[in-house]
Design an enzyme around this catalytic site. Sequence first.
Site, PDB file in Angstrom:
ATOM      1  N   LYS A 180       0.963  -1.419  -0.071  1.00 27.31           N
ATOM      2  CA  LYS A 180      -0.011   0.124   0.111  1.00 27.31           C
ATOM      3  C   LYS A 180       0.968   1.393   0.078  1.00 27.31           C
ATOM      4  O   LYS A 180       1.487   1.458   1.000  1.00 27.31           O
ATOM      5  CB  LYS A 180      -0.906   0.114   1.262  1.00 27.31           C
ATOM      6  CG  LYS A 180      -2.207   1.027   0.893  1.00 27.31           C
ATOM      7  CD  LYS A 180      -2.608   1.706   2.196  1.00 27.31           C
ATOM      8  CE  LYS A 180      -1.895   2.858   2.736  1.00 27.31           C
ATOM      9  NZ  LYS A 180      -1.773   4.202   1.992  1.00 27.31           N
TER      10      LYS A 180
ATOM     11  N   CYS B  94      13.469  11.559   5.924  1.00 27.95           N
ATOM     12  CA  CYS B  94      13.641  10.889   7.402  1.00 27.95           C
ATOM     13  C   CYS B  94      14.851  11.185   8.028  1.00 27.95           C
ATOM     14  O   CYS B  94      15.055  11.437   9.189  1.00 27.95           O
ATOM     15  CB  CYS B  94      13.352   9.452   7.515  1.00 27.95           C
ATOM     16  SG  CYS B  94      14.154   8.681   6.394  1.00 27.95           S
TER      17      CYS B  94
ATOM     18  N   GLU C 227      10.318   1.493  10.214  1.00 32.88           N
ATOM     19  CA  GLU C 227      11.181   2.718   9.781  1.00 32.88           C
ATOM     20  C   GLU C 227      10.504   4.059   9.804  1.00 32.88           C
ATOM     21  O   GLU C 227       9.656   4.417   9.260  1.00 32.88           O
ATOM     22  CB  GLU C 227      11.809   2.485   8.392  1.00 32.88           C
ATOM     23  CG  GLU C 227      12.440   0.973   8.343  1.00 32.88           C
ATOM     24  CD  GLU C 227      13.328   0.834   7.136  1.00 32.88           C
ATOM     25  OE1 GLU C 227      13.215   1.621   6.012  1.00 32.88           O
ATOM     26  OE2 GLU C 227      14.310  -0.009   7.191  1.00 32.88           O
TER      27      GLU C 227
ATOM     28  N   GLU D 174      10.108  16.753  14.660  1.00 31.34           N
ATOM     29  CA  GLU D 174      10.479  16.641  13.142  1.00 31.34           C
ATOM     30  C   GLU D 174       9.409  17.213  12.167  1.00 31.34           C
ATOM     31  O   GLU D 174       8.275  17.249  12.322  1.00 31.34           O
ATOM     32  CB  GLU D 174       9.999  14.983  12.749  1.00 31.34           C
ATOM     33  CG  GLU D 174      10.384  14.760  11.443  1.00 31.34           C
ATOM     34  CD  GLU D 174       9.964  13.319  10.880  1.00 31.34           C
ATOM     35  OE1 GLU D 174       9.122  12.750  11.194  1.00 31.34           O
ATOM     36  OE2 GLU D 174      10.899  12.848  10.349  1.00 31.34           O
TER      37      GLU D 174
HETATM   38  P1  NAD Z   1       2.300   8.326   7.492  1.00 28.48           P
HETATM   39  O1  NAD Z   1       2.769   7.626   9.105  1.00 28.48           O
HETATM   40  O2  NAD Z   1       1.448   9.173   7.579  1.00 28.48           O
HETATM   41  O3  NAD Z   1       1.885   7.259   6.546  1.00 28.48           O
HETATM   42  C1  NAD Z   1       2.792   6.501   5.944  1.00 28.48           C
HETATM   43  C2  NAD Z   1       1.990   5.251   5.413  1.00 28.48           C
HETATM   44  O4  NAD Z   1       1.227   4.691   6.422  1.00 28.48           O
HETATM   45  C3  NAD Z   1       0.713   5.854   4.440  1.00 28.48           C
HETATM   46  O5  NAD Z   1       0.654   4.761   3.237  1.00 28.48           O
HETATM   47  C4  NAD Z   1      -0.347   5.875   5.127  1.00 28.48           C
HETATM   48  O6  NAD Z   1      -1.557   5.618   4.289  1.00 28.48           O
HETATM   49  C5  NAD Z   1      -0.322   4.706   6.022  1.00 28.48           C
HETATM   50  N1  NAD Z   1      -1.162   4.780   7.262  1.00 28.48           N
HETATM   51  C6  NAD Z   1      -1.326   5.791   7.875  1.00 28.48           C
HETATM   52  N2  NAD Z   1      -2.173   5.409   9.143  1.00 28.48           N
HETATM   53  C7  NAD Z   1      -2.126   4.201   9.155  1.00 28.48           C
HETATM   54  C8  NAD Z   1      -2.908   3.182  10.102  1.00 28.48           C
HETATM   55  N3  NAD Z   1      -3.468   3.427  10.940  1.00 28.48           N
HETATM   56  N4  NAD Z   1      -2.463   1.929   9.683  1.00 28.48           N
HETATM   57  C9  NAD Z   1      -2.009   1.444   8.338  1.00 28.48           C
HETATM   58  N5  NAD Z   1      -1.377   2.482   7.647  1.00 28.48           N
HETATM   59  C10 NAD Z   1      -1.526   3.452   7.847  1.00 28.48           C
HETATM   60  O7  NAD Z   1       3.715   8.917   6.992  1.00 28.48           O
HETATM   61  P2  NAD Z   1       4.036  10.033   5.966  1.00 28.48           P
HETATM   62  O8  NAD Z   1       3.541  11.370   6.212  1.00 28.48           O
HETATM   63  O9  NAD Z   1       3.705   9.344   4.751  1.00 28.48           O
HETATM   64  O10 NAD Z   1       5.572   9.871   5.824  1.00 28.48           O
HETATM   65  C11 NAD Z   1       6.372  10.755   6.636  1.00 28.48           C
HETATM   66  C12 NAD Z   1       7.110  10.092   7.746  1.00 28.48           C
HETATM   67  O11 NAD Z   1       7.727   9.057   7.183  1.00 28.48           O
HETATM   68  C13 NAD Z   1       7.914  10.909   8.424  1.00 28.48           C
HETATM   69  O12 NAD Z   1       7.787  10.757   9.805  1.00 28.48           O
HETATM   70  C14 NAD Z   1       9.447  10.540   8.199  1.00 28.48           C
HETATM   71  O13 NAD Z   1      10.417  10.763   8.936  1.00 28.48           O
HETATM   72  C15 NAD Z   1       9.146   9.090   7.857  1.00 28.48           C
HETATM   73  N6  NAD Z   1      10.006   8.224   7.195  1.00 28.48           N
HETATM   74  C16 NAD Z   1      10.923   7.219   7.627  1.00 28.48           C
HETATM   75  C17 NAD Z   1      11.794   6.606   6.849  1.00 28.48           C
HETATM   76  C18 NAD Z   1      12.870   5.689   7.694  1.00 28.48           C
HETATM   77  O14 NAD Z   1      13.616   4.808   6.644  1.00 28.48           O
HETATM   78  N7  NAD Z   1      12.924   5.835   8.806  1.00 28.48           N
HETATM   79  C19 NAD Z   1      11.753   7.101   5.475  1.00 28.48           C
HETATM   80  C20 NAD Z   1      11.022   7.586   4.957  1.00 28.48           C
HETATM   81  C21 NAD Z   1       9.998   8.538   5.715  1.00 28.48           C
END
Ligand code: NAD
Length: 483
Positions: free
Chosen positions: A179, A289, A255, A384
Amino acid sequence: MQVDGFEFFGHIINNEEVPSLDGDTMPDIDPYTREQWATIACGGKADADLAVAAAREAFDHGPWPRMGFEKRQQLMHRLADLMEEHADELAMADTLDMGKPITQSHHDVTRSVLNIRFFADHARMSTGEALPMDSGHHAYTVYEPAGVVAAISPWNFPLMLGTWKVAPALAWGNTVVWKPAEDTPTSATIMGRLAVEAGFPPGVLNIVHGYGPDSAGAALTQNPDVDRITFTGESSTGKIITGVAAHNLTPVSLELGGKGANIVFDDADLDNAVHWAIEAIFRNAGQVCLAGSRLYVQRGIYEEFMRRYKIAAEALVMGDPKDPATQFSSALASQEHFAKVSSYLGTEALGGGRILTGGLGEGWSVKPTIVTDAPGDARVVKEEIFGPVTVATVFDTEDEAIAMANDTRYGLNAMVFTENLSRAHRVSGQLKAGTVWTNCFFIRDLRAPFGGVGDSGLGREGGNFSREFMTEPKAVVMQIDRG
Ligand code: NAD
């Protein structure tokens, strides 16, 4: 195919590109033009469950887990070849979806192709352990595929982070439901189409679009037929997913967010340090990130460093992300994200800090922004931001720099700039972070562990670390000597 006058991107389930069961769609907005450019199938629980059922069937009865490493490797390389042939289309999809400069999207496609080739080869080349025992027995390990893997990815590196999860899962013989983030869905569907063209069996790589909470994402994490959940996204979402997954005891790999410290000592090569300090926070407009969003500079070079750093930030070519000359996009990923990032430029979040350069740009953009004089407990230092905002702080001693760097709930990565080798090792060893870069940034070896400590994640991915998560390691113990 067109829906509502825009190109349509569907789910990929059982090798068919399909609309949602209830016909629901979502608009895909180009954040640079702020207009819709595509229509996306918007899945819910029923679509997620259908995709999991397809993956389950393919895992339990299909050829993929049984065909062996070599055939999987060949199919994955065929997919990688097709992705290279469609690199322009894939790169433009990410650029239109999230406003990433096209040159950086091309870099992501190259890295995505590498993810697929690397994990295909890595799995094929892997060996198990042979454990001769004193008792006259002999034990060995076998890495068996775990089953159905749910991969949930964020919007900042849409194709690259998706393939980072999907590739090891597939290489080890699992079937997948991916997804992608709701804001950046199109490169996933394109890749799914290419997997069908490459000859992947039905049900092996399924893609379901939709939102997270109470939608397709949540449904994937609740489904007892899912054997592994690999998630990249916000720390708060990771905690929710862990709680949900606990009901089925489904292993999770997380992650999560970061607030990377970038420490520049006064013996650093200044040109190199400025170059990477710029990359670390302004690449992909800081929507990374790993961003080096907290910059700590030793007093002896602070003034000169900041002078050069400001000039370099102001020199970045800002503009249309589709233009290859653009280094810094005039658009953050979405209106919602623009609102979040801009909120950190307000008085309350700055906590007394001042903006040395940057601020709001055109449309949904924030210019490369440098904040100075913010106290350590200001929100702009603690939280962040996930945007092009760096906070620079002066320090005197090594111990002080280490203490400030570690004063965070995150621990994804840190950078150290020094020409003193002993100091580089000493400081790296004391930083609480999953990755420490010395005199560089963003350089990855895909065999190395990748992940974070604290609120930055749970577990590690990469090379053998992905193998541990994507398989069920089995011990076989044989009696060799009955004597
Ligand atoms: P997010 O957590 O809002 O969403 C990420 C994914 O999770 C999306 O596909 C979203 O639809 C899904 N999602 C959201 N709520 C969910 C739930 N309750 N159950 C299942 N799926 C759910 O994150 P974002 O805004 O898309 O991404 C930004 C974040 O990602 C930042 O905090 C960034 O630091 C982090 N990030 C971490 C890494 C790493 O490798 N550590 C890499 C890239 C981004």
